[in-house]
Scaffold this motif. Structure first.
Motif, PDB file in Angstrom:
ATOM      1  N   VAL A 175       0.817  -1.216   0.000  1.00  0.00           N
ATOM      2  CA  VAL A 175       0.000   0.000   0.000  1.00  0.00           C
ATOM      3  C   VAL A 175       0.848   1.261   0.000  1.00  0.00           C
ATOM      4  N   GLY A 176       2.162   1.134  -0.163  1.00  0.00           N
ATOM      5  CA  GLY A 176       3.026   2.307  -0.230  1.00  0.00           C
ATOM      6  C   GLY A 176       3.344   2.866   1.143  1.00  0.00           C
ATOM      7  N   PHE A 177       4.206   3.863   1.166  1.00  0.00           N
ATOM      8  CA  PHE A 177       4.626   4.484   2.414  1.00  0.00           C
ATOM      9  C   PHE A 177       3.440   5.169   3.084  1.00  0.00           C
ATOM     10  N   ASP A 178       3.204   4.785   4.338  1.00  0.00           N
ATOM     11  CA  ASP A 178       2.128   5.381   5.135  1.00  0.00           C
ATOM     12  C   ASP A 178       0.764   5.227   4.469  1.00  0.00           C
ATOM     13  N   GLY A 179       0.627   4.149   3.658  1.00  0.00           N
ATOM     14  CA  GLY A 179      -0.666   3.870   3.034  1.00  0.00           C
ATOM     15  C   GLY A 179      -1.059   4.815   1.923  1.00  0.00           C
ATOM     16  N   GLU A 180      -0.088   5.530   1.365  1.00  0.00           N
ATOM     17  CA  GLU A 180      -0.419   6.526   0.339  1.00  0.00           C
ATOM     18  C   GLU A 180      -1.045   5.894  -0.906  1.00  0.00           C
ATOM     19  N   ASP A 181      -0.528   4.733  -1.334  1.00  0.00           N
ATOM     20  CA  ASP A 181      -1.092   4.091  -2.526  1.00  0.00           C
ATOM     21  C   ASP A 181      -2.554   3.721  -2.298  1.00  0.00           C
ATOM     22  N   GLU A 182      -2.833   3.182  -1.117  1.00  0.00           N
ATOM     23  CA  GLU A 182      -4.208   2.783  -0.820  1.00  0.00           C
ATOM     24  C   GLU A 182      -5.130   3.996  -0.793  1.00  0.00           C
ATOM     25  N   LYS A 183      -4.637   5.109  -0.274  1.00  0.00           N
ATOM     26  CA  LYS A 183      -5.448   6.325  -0.248  1.00  0.00           C
ATOM     27  C   LYS A 183      -5.763   6.806  -1.658  1.00  0.00           C
ATOM     28  N   LYS A 184      -4.832   6.569  -2.583  1.00  0.00           N
ATOM     29  CA  LYS A 184      -5.043   6.984  -3.972  1.00  0.00           C
ATOM     30  C   LYS A 184      -5.915   5.990  -4.742  1.00  0.00           C
ATOM     31  N   GLY A 185      -6.151   4.810  -4.155  1.00  0.00           N
ATOM     32  CA  GLY A 185      -7.054   3.856  -4.782  1.00  0.00           C
ATOM     33  C   GLY A 185      -6.402   2.873  -5.725  1.00  0.00           C
ATOM     34  N   LEU A 186      -5.087   2.673  -5.611  1.00  0.00           N
ATOM     35  CA  LEU A 186      -4.402   1.693  -6.467  1.00  0.00           C
ATOM     36  C   LEU A 186      -3.259   1.061  -5.690  1.00  0.00           C
ATOM     37  N   THR A 187      -3.277  -0.253  -5.598  1.00  0.00           N
ATOM     38  CA  THR A 187      -2.237  -0.984  -4.894  1.00  0.00           C
ATOM     39  C   THR A 187      -1.827  -2.206  -5.715  1.00  0.00           C
ATOM     40  N   ARG A 188      -0.677  -2.804  -5.339  1.00  0.00           N
ATOM     41  CA  ARG A 188      -0.192  -3.973  -6.068  1.00  0.00           C
ATOM     42  C   ARG A 188       0.351  -5.021  -5.096  1.00  0.00           C
ATOM     43  N   ALA A 189       0.460  -6.219  -5.627  1.00  0.00           N
ATOM     44  CA  ALA A 189       1.069  -7.327  -4.890  1.00  0.00           C
ATOM     45  C   ALA A 189       1.762  -8.234  -5.886  1.00  0.00           C
ATOM     46  N   VAL A 190       2.881  -8.827  -5.494  1.00  0.00           N
ATOM     47  CA  VAL A 190       3.577  -9.789  -6.350  1.00  0.00           C
ATOM     48  C   VAL A 190       3.426 -11.178  -5.750  1.00  0.00           C
TER      49      VAL A 190
END
Length: 235
Positions: free
Chosen positions: A93-108
């Protein structure tokens, strides 16, 4: 009469006055949220995807897809027939959840070559999942395996598409001290073939050979997606 009717209702439906019984509230909660498709957080979706992949059933995977899922992901879901031992999917979810706040996340996640439509590849292939948040929650929008990523790089290199090659670089990396190895490779006018590639969960390495020159790249997958971290051109 109204008072009598109210009393009968309260008696027949215990909990009516306080919003229903615990079991009723639990059932209503499940109906509202647990409809298999979406979760309230990105990690919830990651957990559901992991469980779906373990079943080896297309019917378990397909409901998790976004309406605008990519054709690659739709094909994967439609043809999915092989249980995958994926364990726990860690959603980045990125640093401090920034990706999740933007509405896009990834996983490998590592998936078998046959599940990815690559039966010629023995063993597992690191695969990046893209999750997005839409109006009714998180859903699965895209997937890309690391071999396909190398093939996309190869296609862009032979097409002379420097913008695409640069877009595939890790954001915090600049390649080459005195010159750009990608630009130099394109300027040579050679046609390149991919050789000697290897992959692992953390990334991949590959050589692209054109004439007497070799462009070597290293791909990183630590942030839930793939990006080119190193590149060098030898002549």
């Amino acid at each position: 009469m109204a008072l009598v009717a109210f009393a009968i209702t309260a008696f027949v439906a215990p909990g009516f006055l306080v919003g229903g019984s615990e079991s009723q509230r639990a059932a209503n909660h499940g109906t509202a949220e647990d409809f298999t498709v979406r979760g309230v957080a990105a990690q919830d979706l990651g957990d559901k995807v992991a469980e779906a992949l373990k079943t080896g059933k297309s019917a378990a995977v397909t409901p998790l897809l976004c309406p605008d899922a990519t054709e690659e992901l739709k094909t994967f879901a439609d043809e999915f027939r092989e249980p995958q031992d994926v364990g726990y999917i860690h959603v980045n979810v990125g640093f401090d959840g920034e990706d999740e706040k933007k509405g896009l996340t990834r996983a490998v996640v590592s998936l078998s070559g046959s599940a990815m439509g690559r039966p010629d590849i023995d063993g597992e292939i690191p695969t990046s999942f893209t999750f997005v948040r839409q109006a009714d929650g998180w859903c699965w929008q895209d997937l890309r395996d690391i071999v396909g990523y190398l093939e996309d790089f190869h296609d862009a290199l032979n097409a002379g598409d420097l913008d695409t090659l640069h877009s595939m670089q890790c954001l915090d990396r600049s390649l080459g001290f005195l010159s750009d190895p990608f630009a130099d490779a394109i300027a040579s006018g050679e046609k390149w073939t991919m050789e000697n590639y290897s992959h692992r969960m953390a990334g991949a390495n590959a050589d692209f050979v054109g004439g007497d020159a070799t462009l070597t790249i290293g791909v990183n997958s630590s942030d839930g997606g793939f990006c080119v971290m190193t590149g060098s051109l030898e002549k």
